[in-house]
Design a protein around this motif. Structure first.
Motif, PDB file in Angstrom:
ATOM      1  N   SER A 110       7.183  50.224  41.431  1.00 11.54           N
ATOM      2  CA  SER A 110       7.576  49.969  40.047  1.00 11.54           C
ATOM      3  C   SER A 110       9.085  50.131  39.897  1.00 11.54           C
ATOM      4  O   SER A 110       9.687  51.030  40.496  1.00 11.54           O
ATOM      5  CB  SER A 110       6.855  50.938  39.109  1.00 11.54           C
ATOM      6  N   ALA A 111       9.691  49.252  39.114  1.00 11.85           N
ATOM      7  CA  ALA A 111      11.134  49.336  38.870  1.00 11.85           C
ATOM      8  C   ALA A 111      11.444  48.696  37.516  1.00 11.85           C
ATOM      9  O   ALA A 111      10.649  47.927  36.968  1.00 11.85           O
ATOM     10  CB  ALA A 111      11.922  48.632  39.978  1.00 11.85           C
ATOM     11  N   TYR A 112      12.627  49.038  36.988  1.00 10.79           N
ATOM     12  CA  TYR A 112      13.062  48.490  35.698  1.00 10.79           C
ATOM     13  C   TYR A 112      13.824  47.188  35.917  1.00 10.79           C
ATOM     14  O   TYR A 112      14.591  47.047  36.880  1.00 10.79           O
ATOM     15  CB  TYR A 112      13.949  49.486  34.963  1.00 10.79           C
ATOM     16  N   THR A 113      13.614  46.248  34.991  1.00  4.38           N
ATOM     17  CA  THR A 113      14.251  44.934  35.057  1.00  4.38           C
ATOM     18  C   THR A 113      14.938  44.633  33.729  1.00  4.38           C
ATOM     19  O   THR A 113      14.365  44.873  32.658  1.00  4.38           O
ATOM     20  CB  THR A 113      13.195  43.845  35.338  1.00  4.38           C
ATOM     21  N   LEU A 114      16.153  44.116  33.809  1.00  3.39           N
ATOM     22  CA  LEU A 114      16.873  43.677  32.612  1.00  3.39           C
ATOM     23  C   LEU A 114      16.560  42.203  32.410  1.00  3.39           C
ATOM     24  O   LEU A 114      16.829  41.378  33.287  1.00  3.39           O
ATOM     25  CB  LEU A 114      18.378  43.887  32.789  1.00  3.39           C
ATOM     26  N   GLU A 115      15.975  41.874  31.252  1.00  3.95           N
ATOM     27  CA  GLU A 115      15.495  40.517  31.033  1.00  3.95           C
ATOM     28  C   GLU A 115      16.051  39.921  29.744  1.00  3.95           C
ATOM     29  O   GLU A 115      16.297  40.634  28.768  1.00  3.95           O
ATOM     30  CB  GLU A 115      13.965  40.496  30.998  1.00  3.95           C
ATOM     31  N   ILE A 116      16.225  38.602  29.774  1.00  4.90           N
ATOM     32  CA  ILE A 116      16.761  37.853  28.635  1.00  4.90           C
ATOM     33  C   ILE A 116      15.733  36.811  28.203  1.00  4.90           C
ATOM     34  O   ILE A 116      15.183  36.093  29.038  1.00  4.90           O
ATOM     35  CB  ILE A 116      18.085  37.146  28.999  1.00  4.90           C
ATOM     36  N   THR A 117      15.474  36.740  26.896  1.00  6.32           N
ATOM     37  CA  THR A 117      14.658  35.667  26.327  1.00  6.32           C
ATOM     38  C   THR A 117      15.601  34.681  25.646  1.00  6.32           C
ATOM     39  O   THR A 117      16.107  34.944  24.542  1.00  6.32           O
ATOM     40  CB  THR A 117      13.649  36.218  25.302  1.00  6.32           C
ATOM     41  N   PRO A 118      15.935  33.547  26.275  1.00  9.40           N
ATOM     42  CA  PRO A 118      16.967  32.621  25.764  1.00  9.40           C
ATOM     43  C   PRO A 118      16.743  32.186  24.320  1.00  9.40           C
ATOM     44  O   PRO A 118      17.709  32.027  23.560  1.00  9.40           O
ATOM     45  CB  PRO A 118      16.877  31.440  26.733  1.00  9.40           C
ATOM     46  N   SER A 119      15.495  31.974  23.892  1.00 10.69           N
ATOM     47  CA  SER A 119      15.242  31.478  22.533  1.00 10.69           C
ATOM     48  C   SER A 119      15.610  32.498  21.461  1.00 10.69           C
ATOM     49  O   SER A 119      15.781  32.138  20.295  1.00 10.69           O
ATOM     50  CB  SER A 119      13.767  31.096  22.392  1.00 10.69           C
ATOM     51  N   ARG A 120      15.756  33.762  21.826  1.00 16.10           N
ATOM     52  CA  ARG A 120      16.077  34.806  20.849  1.00 16.10           C
ATOM     53  C   ARG A 120      17.553  35.168  20.839  1.00 16.10           C
ATOM     54  O   ARG A 120      17.968  36.081  20.133  1.00 16.10           O
ATOM     55  CB  ARG A 120      15.242  36.062  21.157  1.00 16.10           C
ATOM     56  N   ILE A 121      18.337  34.452  21.623  1.00 15.29           N
ATOM     57  CA  ILE A 121      19.770  34.746  21.690  1.00 15.29           C
ATOM     58  C   ILE A 121      20.492  34.034  20.548  1.00 15.29           C
ATOM     59  O   ILE A 121      20.417  32.800  20.443  1.00 15.29           O
ATOM     60  CB  ILE A 121      20.364  34.302  23.046  1.00 15.29           C
ATOM     61  N   PRO A 122      21.196  34.755  19.676  1.00 14.43           N
ATOM     62  CA  PRO A 122      21.989  34.097  18.618  1.00 14.43           C
ATOM     63  C   PRO A 122      23.043  33.187  19.242  1.00 14.43           C
ATOM     64  O   PRO A 122      23.767  33.592  20.147  1.00 14.43           O
ATOM     65  CB  PRO A 122      22.640  35.276  17.889  1.00 14.43           C
ATOM     66  N   GLY A 123      23.092  31.963  18.796  1.00 20.41           N
ATOM     67  CA  GLY A 123      24.070  31.023  19.347  1.00 20.41           C
ATOM     68  C   GLY A 123      23.486  30.105  20.391  1.00 20.41           C
ATOM     69  O   GLY A 123      24.163  29.177  20.854  1.00 20.41           O
ATOM     70  N   GLY A 124      22.232  30.343  20.811  1.00 19.01           N
ATOM     71  CA  GLY A 124      21.569  29.445  21.747  1.00 19.01           C
ATOM     72  C   GLY A 124      22.125  29.511  23.152  1.00 19.01           C
ATOM     73  O   GLY A 124      22.752  30.488  23.575  1.00 19.01           O
ATOM     74  N   SER A 125      21.918  28.422  23.896  1.00 17.48           N
ATOM     75  CA  SER A 125      22.296  28.383  25.313  1.00 17.48           C
ATOM     76  C   SER A 125      23.799  28.533  25.527  1.00 17.48           C
ATOM     77  O   SER A 125      24.236  29.040  26.566  1.00 17.48           O
ATOM     78  CB  SER A 125      21.811  27.074  25.940  1.00 17.48           C
ATOM     79  N   ALA A 126      24.599  28.111  24.540  1.00 13.79           N
ATOM     80  CA  ALA A 126      26.056  28.215  24.684  1.00 13.79           C
ATOM     81  C   ALA A 126      26.510  29.668  24.730  1.00 13.79           C
ATOM     82  O   ALA A 126      27.588  29.975  25.255  1.00 13.79           O
ATOM     83  CB  ALA A 126      26.747  27.484  23.539  1.00 13.79           C
ATOM     84  N   ALA A 127      25.684  30.551  24.188  1.00 16.04           N
ATOM     85  CA  ALA A 127      26.072  31.970  24.132  1.00 16.04           C
ATOM     86  C   ALA A 127      25.576  32.757  25.334  1.00 16.04           C
ATOM     87  O   ALA A 127      25.875  33.957  25.441  1.00 16.04           O
ATOM     88  CB  ALA A 127      25.523  32.595  22.846  1.00 16.04           C
ATOM     89  N   LEU A 128      24.845  32.104  26.249  1.00 12.03           N
ATOM     90  CA  LEU A 128      24.273  32.837  27.377  1.00 12.03           C
ATOM     91  C   LEU A 128      25.332  33.402  28.317  1.00 12.03           C
ATOM     92  O   LEU A 128      25.291  34.579  28.695  1.00 12.03           O
ATOM     93  CB  LEU A 128      23.313  31.928  28.161  1.00 12.03           C
TER      94      LEU A 128
END
Length: 675
Positions: free
Chosen positions: A81-99
């Motif tokens: 077991s380990a911790y992972t930092l994850e991103i959900t792109p649809s919930r990012i303010p500004g969309g894909s340009a802000a990734l």
């Protein structure tokens, strides 16, 4: 002027309007009451359930994936077991340009390297924007704490605890084990055809087996998904857990493989390419299943990056190709014992028939040559195998014809799948006139020419088999016709009850081989190790074995030209093959090994087979000096002080402090012709 009004009429009009308004109000309240009764009485249970569902979320709990262990209990695949930092792109303010700016900011809190960015980009291209994608895996506790303190700054970013697959021995047995990976879109579409029960069991599952046993035994390894009911706030955050049903971990696969033998063989190949399959003829259990080069399956666990994938996929050595299962090769002279058995079964040639090997066989206007320009003189069937006479089998192939050869050899499994319990096996080619008509389009290509039959007798021409087929056929031949489907998994252990379920491996219908014919072939194969082409390699062996060397062309040689390895590119040189069994009287192991582009069978392939037998039958492991010689194809009989196999650690493990076994020095080697 005074206006006269009809008071009585106005009062009547007012009363009418008042009554109409009262009726309307009563009707409205009636409708509201009716609706209230409908909702609160008639649909009470349904709406109460929906309301509860809005308050309570059912969250799937993914089970621990089952373990894979070898026949001695050595763990080959496990989880952590380990911790992972994850991103959900649809919930990012500004969309894909802000990734990209977001990732740059995250990199100031936790380390995010170029490999992490490349992997995330690939997952983003393959997945969907509403999926949670890992940008960084295996976070330390300190990194988790740093991010959690600033989590409010990053909507759409979260830390999740995940289970990761781990292959403790790295690239050892990688083609056998396979690997797991994130479910892609094509696999998701395929899962739509699953039953509701199977599909429900994969709720929340993001990784499945992609290759090898991980793929073939996916359902056994996956386990049963659990669930928990969680009360949520209006914002969707979990408030408290109401109840839960724990998941059931996947079952444990117990393999027939001896992983120490597997590691030994892989090390003996060194930097060379090839494959080896060793089978127990008594039950079909596979003892070693080697394909070289290997790869590290841990690279795929959290998503392989583009550079690593390109390096594996575009390498000229093809490390992702399972050569034992999918690599097809001409068998060369290892085919001759099967041709001899076909001659005996069909009555085309008796064992005592003498054929004069003058070094060449002329058919029409074409000359088929033997080894060099020197023949073996008069040879019978046993001597034809011991001395590997080409002329004997050129003439035999001419007498039998391609279709009789096909009919006699197909029952051994050539040109068809063995049915081993791992996906991806290819059929190979055992030619016939019908096969050629089926495969080729043009009429002139479909025609079978008599001259094409001749080279089939020595395992060349259209003949192409896998090492799995060749090992399985050898096991059938030396066991007197007893047949089994090769098996990699020996037992499946229930993770709850610890009961082991034996994998059914019932014997197939045996081949009707005559015992005297089998005894003759065994005697000839034993002769190869005593006075034939592998004499030097098997000198001093504390057991009796039989074998057959083979040298198979990787590219054709023009008519009138002689083969010259020094003038060819390395990938165009002949392959080195060896098939073998031991002990002679009652074989417990049969194998086939190929070392690509390494020349004569006795130079590269036979020394590997000798050390496999030393390990299995004598408990010996090569000395470091001997290992170095084998890895570069410069070995014959073992040299140096052999180590006790039990004392040699697996890769990555410390060696126990135990004394080596006494040295056994082989007798002086005699020079013999290499075939």
């Amino acid at each position: 002027m005074t206006e006269l009004r009809d008071v009585e009429r106005d009062l009547d009009r007012f009363r009418g309007r008042l009554i109409a308004a009262a009726v309307f109000v009563l009707l409205a309240f009636g409708l509201l009451a009716a609706r209230l009764v409908y909702l609160q009485v008639l649909r009470h249970d349904e709406l109460a359930t929906q309301a509860e569902a809005n308050r309570i979320a059912v969250v799937p709990i993914v089970p621990n994936r089952g373990l894979i262990v070898d026949r001695n209990g050595v763990v080959l695949a496990t989880n952590y077991s380990a911790y992972t930092l994850e991103i959900t792109p649809s919930r990012i303010p500004g969309g894909s340009a802000a990734l990209e700016p977001l990732i740059d900011t995250l990199a100031q809190i936790v380390e995010i390297g170029p490999r992490d960015r490349r992997r995330f980009k690939r997952l983003l291209e393959e997945g969907k924007s509403f999926e949670s994608l890992p940008i960084r895996t295996k976070l330390s506790d300190e990194e988790v704490a740093r991010f959690t303190a600033q989590r409010f700054r990053f909507p759409g970013v979260d830390v999740k605890a995940r289970l990761f697959r781990n292959y403790p021995l790295g690239d050892t047995g990688s083609h056998l084990l396979g690997y797991i990976g994130r479910i892609n879109q094509a696999e998701k579409r395929a899962m739509d055809d699953w039953s509701e029960e199977d599909l429900g069991n994969y709720k929340g599952t993001e990784y499945i087996g992609k290759l090898g046993l991980e793929q073939s035994y996916e359902r056994e390894l996956h386990g049963t998904t659990g669930f928990e009911e969680v009360e949520t706030s209006a914002g969707g955050r979990a408030v408290r857990r109401l109840k839960s049903h724990p998941p059931t971990p996947g079952n444990t696969l117990v393999l027939s493989i001896d992983i120490k033998l597997q590691a030994l063989v892989e090390e003996m190949f060194g930097e060379r390419r090839g494959a080896l399959v060793a089978i127990d003829p008594r039950n079909g259990e596979v003892l070693a299943f080697v394909s070289k080069p290997t790869f590290d399956p841990n690279l795929f666990v959290d998503g392989i990056d583009v550079e690593s994938w390109r390096e594996l996929n575009e390498s000229i050595d093809k490390p992702l190709l399972n050569r034992a299962l999918r690599g097809t090769y001409p068998p060369g002279s290892t085919f001759k014992p099967f041709m001899a058995m076909a001659a005996l079964n069909s009555g085309k040639r008796a064992a005592g028939t003498i054929i004069n090997d003058g070094g060449t066989f002329v058919f029409g206007n074409h000359v088929f040559r033997s080894h060099g320009d020197k023949g073996e003189g008069p040879v019978d069937m046993v001597r034809s195998i011991v001395r590997s006479s080409n002329v004997y089998y050129y003439s035999l192939a001419n007498e039998m014809g391609v279709d009789l050869m096909h009919d006699q050899l197909a029952p051994f499994g050539f040109g068809q799948r063995t049915g081993i319990d791992v996906e991806g096996e290819v059929t190979g080619v055992l030619p016939s006139t019908a096969w050629k008509k089926r495969v080729y389009k043009k009429p002139e290509q479909q025609r079978w020419y008599a001259g094409e039959t001749i080279s089939l007798g020595i395992g060349q021409g259209y003949n192409n088999f896998t090492m799995l087929q060749l090992a399985s056929a050898t096991a059938t031949l030396v066991s007197g016709g007893q047949r089994f489907r090769p098996r990699l998994v020996r037992e499946i252990e229930d993770v709850i009850t610890r009961e082991r379920r034996q994998i059914a491996n019932d014997a197939l219908e045996p081949l009707p081989l005559q015992p005297e014919h089998v005894a003759l072939i065994r005697r000839a194969l034993h002769g190869v190790t005593q006075e034939g082409t592998s004499t030097r390699v098997f000198m001093g062996a504390p057991y009796q074995s039989g074998g057959k060397t083979g040298t198979a062309q990787a590219v054709g040689v023009k008519a009138g030209e002689k083969y010259n390895a020094s003038k060819l590119e390395e990938h165009q040189r002949d392959h080195s093959l060896y098939t073998a069994m031991a002990p002679v009287d009652a074989p417990t192991v049969a194998l086939a090994v190929i070392v690509e582009n390494s020349g004569f069978g006795a130079e590269a392939a036979a020394p590997i087979a000798r050390r496999v037998f030393d390990y299995l039958l004598a408990g010996q492991y090569p000395s470091e000096e001997d290992m170095a010689a084998v890895k570069i194809g410069k070995a014959a009989a073992p040299i140096g002080t052999p180590r006790r196999a039990a004392d040699v650690p697996l890769p990555g493990q410390a060696a126990p402090a135990l004394p080596p076994v006494a040295e056994t020095t082989p007798p002086p080697a005699e020079k013999v012709a290499l075939r």
